[in-house]
Design a protein around this motif. Structure first.
Motif, PDB file in Angstrom:
ATOM      1  N   SER A 127      11.537   1.947  -6.147  1.00  0.00           N
ATOM      2  CA  SER A 127      12.462   2.150  -5.044  1.00  0.00           C
ATOM      3  C   SER A 127      12.754   0.842  -4.331  1.00  0.00           C
ATOM      4  CB  SER A 127      11.888   3.150  -4.042  1.00  0.00           C
ATOM      5  OG  SER A 127      12.681   3.229  -2.881  1.00  0.00           O
ATOM      6  N   HIS A 128      14.037   0.683  -3.940  1.00  0.00           N
ATOM      7  CA  HIS A 128      14.422  -0.417  -3.058  1.00  0.00           C
ATOM      8  C   HIS A 128      13.981  -0.159  -1.617  1.00  0.00           C
ATOM      9  CE1 HIS A 128      16.792  -2.574  -5.940  1.00  0.00           C
ATOM     10  NE2 HIS A 128      17.663  -1.595  -6.117  1.00  0.00           N
ATOM     11  N   THR A 129      13.850   1.085  -1.258  1.00  0.00           N
ATOM     12  CA  THR A 129      13.629   1.440   0.138  1.00  0.00           C
ATOM     13  C   THR A 129      12.295   0.945   0.660  1.00  0.00           C
ATOM     14  OG1 THR A 129      15.022   3.395  -0.112  1.00  0.00           O
ATOM     15  CG2 THR A 129      13.515   3.356   1.772  1.00  0.00           C
ATOM     16  N   ASP A 130      11.234   1.120  -0.142  1.00  0.00           N
ATOM     17  CA  ASP A 130       9.896   0.807   0.354  1.00  0.00           C
ATOM     18  C   ASP A 130       9.002   0.127  -0.680  1.00  0.00           C
ATOM     19  OD1 ASP A 130       9.462   2.963  -1.361  1.00  0.00           O
ATOM     20  OD2 ASP A 130       9.251   4.394   0.280  1.00  0.00           O
ATOM     21  N   GLY A 131       9.494  -0.076  -1.894  1.00  0.00           N
ATOM     22  CA  GLY A 131       8.673  -0.698  -2.924  1.00  0.00           C
ATOM     23  C   GLY A 131       7.660   0.227  -3.560  1.00  0.00           C
ATOM     24  N   ASN A 132       7.646   1.489  -3.153  1.00  0.00           N
ATOM     25  CA  ASN A 132       6.681   2.421  -3.719  1.00  0.00           C
ATOM     26  C   ASN A 132       7.057   2.825  -5.142  1.00  0.00           C
ATOM     27  OD1 ASN A 132       5.336   2.347  -1.310  1.00  0.00           O
ATOM     28  ND2 ASN A 132       6.058   4.339  -0.587  1.00  0.00           N
ATOM     29  N   VAL A 133       6.071   3.336  -5.864  1.00  0.00           N
ATOM     30  CA  VAL A 133       6.275   3.871  -7.204  1.00  0.00           C
ATOM     31  C   VAL A 133       5.963   5.358  -7.181  1.00  0.00           C
ATOM     32  CG1 VAL A 133       5.461   3.849  -9.600  1.00  0.00           C
ATOM     33  CG2 VAL A 133       5.793   1.687  -8.368  1.00  0.00           C
ATOM     34  N   THR A 134       6.896   6.149  -7.671  1.00  0.00           N
ATOM     35  CA  THR A 134       6.696   7.594  -7.769  1.00  0.00           C
ATOM     36  C   THR A 134       6.477   7.955  -9.230  1.00  0.00           C
ATOM     37  OG1 THR A 134       8.103   8.010  -5.846  1.00  0.00           O
ATOM     38  CG2 THR A 134       7.695   9.865  -7.311  1.00  0.00           C
ATOM     39  N   THR A 161       2.991  11.959  -7.856  1.00  0.00           N
ATOM     40  CA  THR A 161       2.133  11.020  -7.140  1.00  0.00           C
ATOM     41  C   THR A 161       2.982   9.871  -6.640  1.00  0.00           C
ATOM     42  OG1 THR A 161       0.245  11.555  -8.572  1.00  0.00           O
ATOM     43  CG2 THR A 161       0.107   9.520  -7.287  1.00  0.00           C
ATOM     44  N   VAL A 162       2.834   9.524  -5.380  1.00  0.00           N
ATOM     45  CA  VAL A 162       3.528   8.387  -4.801  1.00  0.00           C
ATOM     46  C   VAL A 162       2.504   7.279  -4.558  1.00  0.00           C
ATOM     47  CG1 VAL A 162       4.931   7.526  -2.897  1.00  0.00           C
ATOM     48  CG2 VAL A 162       5.241   9.873  -3.719  1.00  0.00           C
ATOM     49  N   TYR A 163       2.707   6.138  -5.223  1.00  0.00           N
ATOM     50  CA  TYR A 163       1.815   4.996  -5.064  1.00  0.00           C
ATOM     51  C   TYR A 163       2.434   4.015  -4.073  1.00  0.00           C
ATOM     52  CZ  TYR A 163      -0.233   6.717  -9.442  1.00  0.00           C
ATOM     53  OH  TYR A 163      -0.817   7.483 -10.424  1.00  0.00           O
ATOM     54  N   THR A 164       1.726   3.766  -2.991  1.00  0.00           N
ATOM     55  CA  THR A 164       2.167   2.766  -2.026  1.00  0.00           C
ATOM     56  C   THR A 164       1.689   1.403  -2.506  1.00  0.00           C
ATOM     57  OG1 THR A 164       2.051   4.345  -0.207  1.00  0.00           O
ATOM     58  CG2 THR A 164       2.076   2.013   0.367  1.00  0.00           C
ATOM     59  N   THR A 165       2.618   0.534  -2.841  1.00  0.00           N
ATOM     60  CA  THR A 165       2.281  -0.794  -3.342  1.00  0.00           C
ATOM     61  C   THR A 165       2.398  -1.816  -2.208  1.00  0.00           C
ATOM     62  OG1 THR A 165       4.503  -1.546  -3.964  1.00  0.00           O
ATOM     63  CG2 THR A 165       3.349  -0.083  -5.513  1.00  0.00           C
ATOM     64  N   THR A 166       2.058  -3.058  -2.522  1.00  0.00           N
ATOM     65  CA  THR A 166       2.220  -4.118  -1.522  1.00  0.00           C
ATOM     66  C   THR A 166       3.650  -4.654  -1.500  1.00  0.00           C
ATOM     67  OG1 THR A 166       1.567  -5.885  -3.041  1.00  0.00           O
ATOM     68  CG2 THR A 166      -0.193  -4.778  -1.805  1.00  0.00           C
ATOM     69  N   ALA A 167       4.477  -4.210  -2.434  1.00  0.00           N
ATOM     70  CA  ALA A 167       5.876  -4.636  -2.449  1.00  0.00           C
ATOM     71  C   ALA A 167       6.664  -3.870  -1.395  1.00  0.00           C
ATOM     72  CB  ALA A 167       6.487  -4.404  -3.825  1.00  0.00           C
ATOM     73  N   THR A 168       7.739  -4.458  -0.925  1.00  0.00           N
ATOM     74  CA  THR A 168       8.645  -3.772  -0.006  1.00  0.00           C
ATOM     75  C   THR A 168       9.941  -3.365  -0.684  1.00  0.00           C
ATOM     76  OG1 THR A 168       9.544  -5.887   0.733  1.00  0.00           O
ATOM     77  CG2 THR A 168       7.708  -4.963   2.004  1.00  0.00           C
ATOM     78  N   ASP A 169      10.140  -3.843  -1.913  1.00  0.00           N
ATOM     79  CA  ASP A 169      11.341  -3.570  -2.692  1.00  0.00           C
ATOM     80  C   ASP A 169      10.963  -3.858  -4.143  1.00  0.00           C
ATOM     81  OD1 ASP A 169      13.826  -3.389  -3.888  1.00  0.00           O
ATOM     82  OD2 ASP A 169      14.813  -4.821  -2.563  1.00  0.00           O
ATOM     83  N   ALA A 170      11.340  -2.985  -5.055  1.00  0.00           N
ATOM     84  CA  ALA A 170      10.968  -3.193  -6.458  1.00  0.00           C
ATOM     85  C   ALA A 170      12.091  -2.745  -7.366  1.00  0.00           C
ATOM     86  CB  ALA A 170       9.689  -2.422  -6.805  1.00  0.00           C
ATOM     87  N   GLU A 171      12.248  -3.462  -8.468  1.00  0.00           N
ATOM     88  CA  GLU A 171      13.262  -3.102  -9.465  1.00  0.00           C
ATOM     89  C   GLU A 171      12.779  -3.586 -10.821  1.00  0.00           C
ATOM     90  OE1 GLU A 171      18.100  -3.023  -9.967  1.00  0.00           O
ATOM     91  OE2 GLU A 171      17.189  -4.249  -8.417  1.00  0.00           O
ATOM     92  N   SER A 220      -4.974  11.965  -5.743  1.00  0.00           N
ATOM     93  CA  SER A 220      -4.308  12.627  -4.620  1.00  0.00           C
ATOM     94  C   SER A 220      -2.805  12.499  -4.757  1.00  0.00           C
ATOM     95  CB  SER A 220      -4.763  11.996  -3.296  1.00  0.00           C
ATOM     96  OG  SER A 220      -4.421  10.628  -3.262  1.00  0.00           O
ATOM     97  N   ALA A 221      -2.089  13.239  -3.948  1.00  0.00           N
ATOM     98  CA  ALA A 221      -0.630  13.228  -4.038  1.00  0.00           C
ATOM     99  C   ALA A 221      -0.047  11.880  -3.647  1.00  0.00           C
ATOM    100  CB  ALA A 221      -0.047  14.317  -3.148  1.00  0.00           C
ATOM    101  N   THR A 222      -0.772  11.152  -2.808  1.00  0.00           N
ATOM    102  CA  THR A 222      -0.318   9.836  -2.389  1.00  0.00           C
ATOM    103  C   THR A 222      -1.475   8.859  -2.500  1.00  0.00           C
ATOM    104  OG1 THR A 222       1.280  10.776  -0.855  1.00  0.00           O
ATOM    105  CG2 THR A 222       0.679   8.473  -0.507  1.00  0.00           C
ATOM    106  N   GLY A 223      -1.239   7.720  -3.124  1.00  0.00           N
ATOM    107  CA  GLY A 223      -2.291   6.734  -3.294  1.00  0.00           C
ATOM    108  C   GLY A 223      -1.864   5.369  -2.809  1.00  0.00           C
TER     109      GLY A 223
END
Length: 339
Positions: free
Chosen positions: A41-48, A58-68, A102-105
């Protein structure tokens, strides 16, 4: 175990598939393998991650703020993303991701590549080599990183004479869309032919008839699927519905039959377009030949959707309704891993 038919509608709706058993070709059972669709996602850098077999998300919160750009490596259960954040322009690898149930990591990055990137658009992997298409106003480059036990090293930087977006390895060749156009390029024997920093030229470029402006591509089972984002800016009434996907079966022979600078005719393709498709700015796509399904990262319509279409190669050109329609803000790229 082979997954022969697969389409995910789990958290998106309904999930159905069939599987083949070595003991009974007519047996239909629940698969116990792996079938995961990853989305950045561009919005938050997370990976779903959408688990196509269990319907879990599962939504993985990464250290990125934007990813492509994303790739999953089963060897160490990791995914690698191309970070586009203002201060984080590098490859990031997260290892043993399945340990998070978990659903969010929330993840800590395990490997960070050299901060060489400026505006990464896609990631393609061949063996230990991770290639990033980087597209800026003044520079269009293919960064080739080599992954080792200690991390990533920048192997070579290749300057390209056209704007880049999606890239895809097909055996030893690298295909690249020519951004702002309807063209597709190939760099034959990409890694072995380009071993050091250089300015390189595509082995061949062809026009893909019917496309206005291409972005994404994916190849599986000798079928190439490309996306058409059409109107790139939100300045037209049909901005969020004027996109399309193009499905090219028997791609290798069709592409080889077109001369450099020639046109791959629309009659050799299936074009899926129209308001009912919800395709406006389809920036990325993955194709599953076993299921004859295309998963699309649609950035414009509704602010971001993960869409899927079935029987895409057997359709005739025209409109279609997605069997998957999942909202995902800022969705930028997809990767499908099956085992």
């Amino acid at each position: 175990m082979k997954i022969s038919k697969l389409i995910y509608l789990g958290a998106l709706g309904v999930f159905a598939f069939t599987s083949c058993s070595d003991d009974d070709d007519n047996d239909t059972n629940m698969n116990t393998g792996t079938a995961d669709l990853y989305a950045t996602s561009h919005t938050d850098g997370n990976v779903t991650k959408y688990n196509l077999l269990t319907n879990e998300t599962t939504v993985y919160t990464t250290t990125a703020t934007d990813a492509e750009g994303i790739y999953y490596a089963p060897e160490d259960d990791s995914f690698t993303i191309a970070s586009r954040g203002a201060t984080q322009t590098s490859l990031q690898t997260y290892i043993s991701i399945s340990d998070i149930v978990s659903a969010t990591g929330v993840l800590n990055v395990d490997i960070t590549g050299p901060a060489a990137l400026q505006s990464p658009r896609d990631l393609a992997v061949s063996g230990n080599f991770y290639v990033v298409a980087d597209n800026t106003t003044n520079n269009n480059r293919l960064f080739v990183f080599e992954r080792t036990n200690s991390g990533f090293t920048l192997s070579r930087t290749l300057n390209v004479d056209f704007p880049l977006w999606g890239i895809e390895f097909v055996n030893n060749d690298l295909y690249a869309v020519v951004d702002t156009t309807n063209e597709l390029a190939i760099f034959a024997n990409f890694l072995s032919s380009n071993t050091s920093d250089a300015a390189i030229t595509a082995s061949k470029r062809v026009v893909v008839e019917g496309i206005v402006r291409t972005h994404g591509l994916d190849f599986d089972g000798d079928t190439m699927v490309m996306t058409d984002i059409a109107q790139a800016a939100n300045t037209a009434a049909d901005f969020d519905t004027d996109g399309a996907i193009h499905v090219i079966t028997n791609f290798t022979s069709k592409f080889n039959a077109v001369a450099n600078g020639g046109t791959l005719a629309l009659t050799d393709q299936v074009r899926i377009a129209g308001a009912s498709t919800l395709l406006g700015n389809p920036v990325n796509v993955v194709y599953d030949a076993d299921a004859d399904a295309a998963y699309v990262a649609e950035l414009a319509n509704g602010g971001g959707r993960v869409l899927a279409f079935t029987s895409v190669s057997s359709n005739t050109s025209g409109t279609a309704t997605p069997v998957v329609n999942n909202m995902l803000s800022g969705v930028s790229s997809l990767y499908l891993y099956k085992n």
